[in-house]
Design a protein around this motif. Sequence first.
Motif, short mmCIF file in Angstrom:
data_model
loop_
_atom_site.label_atom_id
_atom_site.label_comp_id
_atom_site.label_asym_id
_atom_site.label_seq_id
_atom_site.Cartn_x
_atom_site.Cartn_y
_atom_site.Cartn_z
N THR A 135 0.83 -1.22 0.00
CA THR A 135 0.00 0.00 0.00
C THR A 135 0.86 1.26 0.00
O THR A 135 0.45 2.29 -0.55
N LEU A 136 2.05 1.18 0.59
CA LEU A 136 2.96 2.33 0.53
C LEU A 136 3.35 2.62 -0.92
O LEU A 136 3.32 3.77 -1.37
N MET A 137 3.69 1.57 -1.67
CA MET A 137 4.07 1.75 -3.06
C MET A 137 2.89 2.15 -3.92
O MET A 137 3.03 2.92 -4.88
N GLN A 138 1.70 1.66 -3.58
CA GLN A 138 0.50 2.08 -4.30
C GLN A 138 0.29 3.58 -4.13
O GLN A 138 -0.03 4.30 -5.08
N SER A 139 0.50 4.07 -2.91
CA SER A 139 0.36 5.50 -2.64
C SER A 139 1.40 6.31 -3.40
O SER A 139 1.09 7.36 -3.98
N TYR A 140 2.62 5.81 -3.42
CA TYR A 140 3.69 6.52 -4.13
C TYR A 140 3.38 6.62 -5.62
O TYR A 140 3.53 7.69 -6.23
N ARG A 141 2.95 5.52 -6.22
CA ARG A 141 2.69 5.53 -7.66
C ARG A 141 1.56 6.50 -8.03
O ARG A 141 1.66 7.22 -9.02
N THR A 142 0.52 6.51 -7.21
CA THR A 142 -0.60 7.43 -7.48
C THR A 142 -0.15 8.87 -7.31
O THR A 142 -0.51 9.75 -8.11
N LEU A 143 0.65 9.12 -6.29
CA LEU A 143 1.16 10.47 -6.06
C LEU A 143 2.03 10.92 -7.23
O LEU A 143 1.94 12.07 -7.68
N ALA A 144 2.85 10.02 -7.75
CA ALA A 144 3.72 10.35 -8.87
C ALA A 144 2.92 10.60 -10.15
O ALA A 144 3.36 11.35 -11.03
N GLU A 145 1.75 9.98 -10.26
CA GLU A 145 0.89 10.18 -11.44
C GLU A 145 0.11 11.49 -11.38
O GLU A 145 -0.25 12.05 -12.42
N THR A 146 -0.15 11.97 -10.17
CA THR A 146 -1.02 13.16 -10.02
C THR A 146 -0.26 14.43 -9.67
O THR A 146 -0.85 15.51 -9.67
N THR A 147 1.02 14.31 -9.38
CA THR A 147 1.86 15.49 -9.10
C THR A 147 3.19 15.32 -9.83
O THR A 147 3.45 14.28 -10.45
N GLU A 148 4.03 16.31 -9.73
CA GLU A 148 5.39 16.21 -10.27
C GLU A 148 6.35 15.98 -9.10
O GLU A 148 6.55 16.86 -8.27
#
Length: 264
Positions: A135-148
């Motif tokens: 879930t930590l990596m899931q959060s990171y990937r989504t954050l990287a997709e929605t921000t720079e």
Amino acid sequence: MNRIFRTFFIFLLLLTTRNAVAVTVDTNPVKPIYDVNQTLVDDLDSLLKLASTSGGLPQQDTSDLNQLFERAPLAQTELTQLLENISQDSHTHLLIPDIKSYQRAQQKIDRKFDGDASYITDIARATLVADDVKTLMQSYRTLAETTEVVQVKNRFSEPKASGYRDLNLLVKLPQTKMIVEVQLHLSEIADIKSGPEHQVYEQIQNIEAVAQLEHRPLTDMEMMQIVKLRQSSHKLYHKAWLSYKRQSLAQFDTTQIGDQTQAA
């Protein structure tokens, strides 16, 4: 005779060339050998391979601290909304602290950035706490997709001397264009930091304070106490991290069994 020989030679040459052209070449790429060890736990492997950024420090689009603080509430709201969506999807716990005070920001700018306010990137900040690496990596990937993502400090692959690990990110928000700080924690490690390690920190501070009040260096006994205290917190961090690695292995095994059952 020479003419016959020359004709025969040309015939052989043409025959050789024709055969060479007729040779087919397999242009299909060679498939790599599947190595189970390299893909044993995808999320854990991805986390450990996530490289920390190097080079210069990220900068805001202005060096005017007053302008940054005018935008900070909007940036904090934007960050909160974005992370609330991520938290719901990944089932992580969201922590939103207050905006850094103007006084503390100015102190940090003067102390670390030689008065240049464009380098202050944690006026608005937030934390996501995950229960596992997946879930930590899931959060990171989504954050990287929605921000720079403009900076990564991966303390999971390069932990602090104390053994503490986290993922510290600086991201540029899409609407306010402000750079903010996001920390991704694993719950057991975060609990150690706020609990046992904080107690260790206070005990070390007390030992050092006594020596400073008495205007003397630390004694051998005091230094041994500090070493033991630091070792105790390091063991706690190491034990917690090992439990997450085992958890990732167990999750992978469960997934593999499920896939094999469906295939059968």
